[in-house]
Structure formats: structure tokens, C-alpha cells
Design an enzyme around this catalytic site. Structure first.
Site, mmCIF file in Angstrom:
data_model
loop_
_atom_site.group_PDB
_atom_site.id
_atom_site.type_symbol
_atom_site.label_atom_id
_atom_site.label_comp_id
_atom_site.label_asym_id
_atom_site.label_seq_id
_atom_site.Cartn_x
_atom_site.Cartn_y
_atom_site.Cartn_z
ATOM 1 N N CYS A 14 0.861 -1.173 0.000
ATOM 2 C CA CYS A 14 0.000 0.000 0.000
ATOM 3 C C CYS A 14 0.907 1.235 0.000
ATOM 4 O O CYS A 14 2.121 1.113 0.053
ATOM 5 C CB CYS A 14 -0.901 -0.026 1.227
ATOM 6 S SG CYS A 14 -2.366 1.000 1.080
ATOM 7 N N CYS A 85 -3.954 -0.635 -3.094
ATOM 8 C CA CYS A 85 -4.408 0.716 -3.418
ATOM 9 C C CYS A 85 -3.832 1.108 -4.772
ATOM 10 O O CYS A 85 -2.797 0.589 -5.191
ATOM 11 C CB CYS A 85 -4.025 1.716 -2.328
ATOM 12 S SG CYS A 85 -2.287 2.149 -2.238
ATOM 13 N N CYS A 92 4.425 0.732 -8.003
ATOM 14 C CA CYS A 92 4.956 -0.551 -7.564
ATOM 15 C C CYS A 92 6.360 -0.774 -8.119
ATOM 16 O O CYS A 92 6.582 -0.689 -9.326
ATOM 17 C CB CYS A 92 4.036 -1.681 -8.005
ATOM 18 S SG CYS A 92 4.507 -3.279 -7.311
#
Length: 149
Positions: A14, A85, A92
Site C-alpha cells: 500500500c 491501493c 509498484c
């Protein structure tokens, strides 16, 4: 799914590792510890959200968990990284090896809670997201087998 008999190493990622990813890690430990070795981390570190701890305590104690930056887990070879999220999904990092990144977005309780000053409404927001995450974790094996669909 992993071919050997070992547990799946799953990182729940997240933005700040304060709420949703912490809930996912807690639920995975509680519901899937026989098949999953769960971790959580963030793109940033925001600290453990006290309201997430409070609503999770209604079934799972996450008070001993702590907010971590994903780089603290760099030596672990994950089978899956599950971004919880949109921000974490967009930012990422690349994980080594055969790690598969899968996205499942959940509403952000702190952001939604800013829209109300009623304590019960705030807790209801956190509880709703907590329960959505619990439901996802309870079916995570099917989700992963389907390739994240």
C-alpha cells in the site's frame, strides 16, 4: 499457485503501510496461515493507523505489527505482491524473480473518514473496508489461481 508444498509468500503493498495492507496481513495470518506467509509494506512509511488497529481488534490483533518500507523486505522472494491501493499499484517497484504483481484496490478509510466528523460513521467506514479485505483474503487462493481476476 506455487508447485511445492511450501507456503505462498505474499506481500500486501500500500502507499503508507498504515491501514489496508496492515489489515490484509492481519487477516491472512488469521485466516490463511496454513497456506500463506503474509507480509505488508508501503511505498512510504506512515505508521500504524490507530483506527485500523481498533476495528481489527474486533477480531484480529494487529497492534504488534509495524509500518515498513518495502525495501526492508528486499531479501525475501515473494510469490505474489498484492497492491491494495491504486497509488501503490502505479508506483509498484520491480520485484526480482518470478514474483507476480496483482492489483486489488480497496477504498482508503482515512481519506473517506475526512468527509465526516461523526465517530460512528468513521468507524463504519473502517469496518466496511476491513470486512471487504477479510472477504478477499478468505478467497485469496481462488483469486490467485484465476490470475487475479
Amino acid at each position: 499457485m506455487k508447485e511445492n508444498a511450501g507456503k505462498l509468500k505474499i506481500l500486501f503493498l500500500c502507499t503508507g503501510n498504515s491501514c489496508r495492507s496492515q489489515m490484509a496481513e492481519g487477516w491472512a495470518r488469521r485466516l490463511k496461515s496454513d497456506v500463506v506467509e503474509p507480509y505488508s509494506a508501503g511505498i512510504e512509511i506512515h505508521g500504524l493507523n490507530p483506527l485500523a488497529v481498533k476495528v481489527m481488534a474486533e477480531g484480529v490483533d494487529i497492534s504488534g505489527q509495524r509500518s515498513k518500507h518495502f525495501t526492508e523486505l528486499k531479501d525475501i522472494r515473494f510469490d505474489y505482491v498484492v497492491t491494495v491501493c491504486d497509488d501503490a499499484y502505479e508506483k509498484c517497484p520491480v520485484f526480482p524473480g518470478k514474483t507476480r504483481v496483482i492489483h486489488i484496490g480497496f477504498d482508503d478509510p482515512p481519506r473517506l473518514a475526512k468527509q465526516t466528523s461523526d465517530e460512528q460513521e468513521v468507524l463504519d467506514i473502517y469496518r466496511r473496508v476491513r470486512d471487504e479485505i477479510r472477504d478477499f483474503i478468505s478467497h485469496i487462493e481462488d483469486f490467485l489461481k484465476s490470475g487475479g481476476k
